[in-house]
Design a protein around this motif. Sequence first.
Motif, PDB file in Angstrom:
ATOM      1  N   PRO A  84       0.930  -1.831  -0.022  1.00  0.00           N
ATOM      2  CA  PRO A  84       0.025   0.066   0.203  1.00  0.00           C
ATOM      3  C   PRO A  84       0.938   1.541  -0.152  1.00  0.00           C
ATOM      4  O   PRO A  84       1.694   0.772   0.506  1.00  0.00           O
ATOM      5  N   MET A  85       0.450   1.970  -0.561  1.00  0.00           N
ATOM      6  CA  MET A  85       0.918   4.017  -0.586  1.00  0.00           C
ATOM      7  C   MET A  85       0.172   4.828  -0.323  1.00  0.00           C
ATOM      8  O   MET A  85      -0.916   4.899  -0.951  1.00  0.00           O
ATOM      9  N   CYS A  86       1.178   5.825  -0.330  1.00  0.00           N
ATOM     10  CA  CYS A  86      -0.558   6.363   0.266  1.00  0.00           C
ATOM     11  C   CYS A  86       0.645   7.652  -0.439  1.00  0.00           C
ATOM     12  O   CYS A  86       1.848   8.441  -0.762  1.00  0.00           O
ATOM     13  N   GLY A  87      -0.138   8.837  -0.562  1.00  0.00           N
ATOM     14  CA  GLY A  87       0.162  10.576  -1.180  1.00  0.00           C
ATOM     15  C   GLY A  87       1.331  10.322  -2.560  1.00  0.00           C
ATOM     16  O   GLY A  87       0.340   9.642  -3.472  1.00  0.00           O
ATOM     17  N   ARG A  88       1.668  10.951  -2.817  1.00  0.00           N
ATOM     18  CA  ARG A  88       2.634  11.141  -3.665  1.00  0.00           C
ATOM     19  C   ARG A  88       3.636  10.018  -4.110  1.00  0.00           C
ATOM     20  O   ARG A  88       4.376   9.758  -4.859  1.00  0.00           O
ATOM     21  N   THR A  90       5.223   6.616  -5.313  1.00  0.00           N
ATOM     22  CA  THR A  90       4.595   5.585  -5.665  1.00  0.00           C
ATOM     23  C   THR A  90       5.089   4.345  -5.822  1.00  0.00           C
ATOM     24  O   THR A  90       5.155   3.038  -6.191  1.00  0.00           O
TER      25      THR A  90
END
Length: 113
Positions: A84-88, A90
């Motif tokens: 899982p990645m959050c925000g900008r 990648t």
Amino acid sequence: SLNATVHKTSAGAASWLPVARVANLAAALDTLKEAGVWIYGTDASGDAYDKVDLTGPVALVIGSEGFGMGRLVREKCDFLLRLPMCGRITSLNASVAAGIFMYETLRQRTAKA
């Protein structure tokens, strides 16, 4: 290659882990498949890493930073996993991502024991 820098940054773990060098990664993945190993590649389009059963014989393919896996190697994978990645953000450093996937594999295997 496993040079002095790699050995030092691995905090000595390189001395205890088996390492296989192959001339053709895609062919090596085929050989692993023939031996009953499931191939899990890492990609942002994959399934959540903690929702997949990693307790059997698995090989983890970590793409290069910024470029991911090549097309042929990606096609050889049985499954794709993602973090899982959050925000900008990648992607992660390849060694960080590898550590997370390897830890999840260990966690699942020890929980089953």
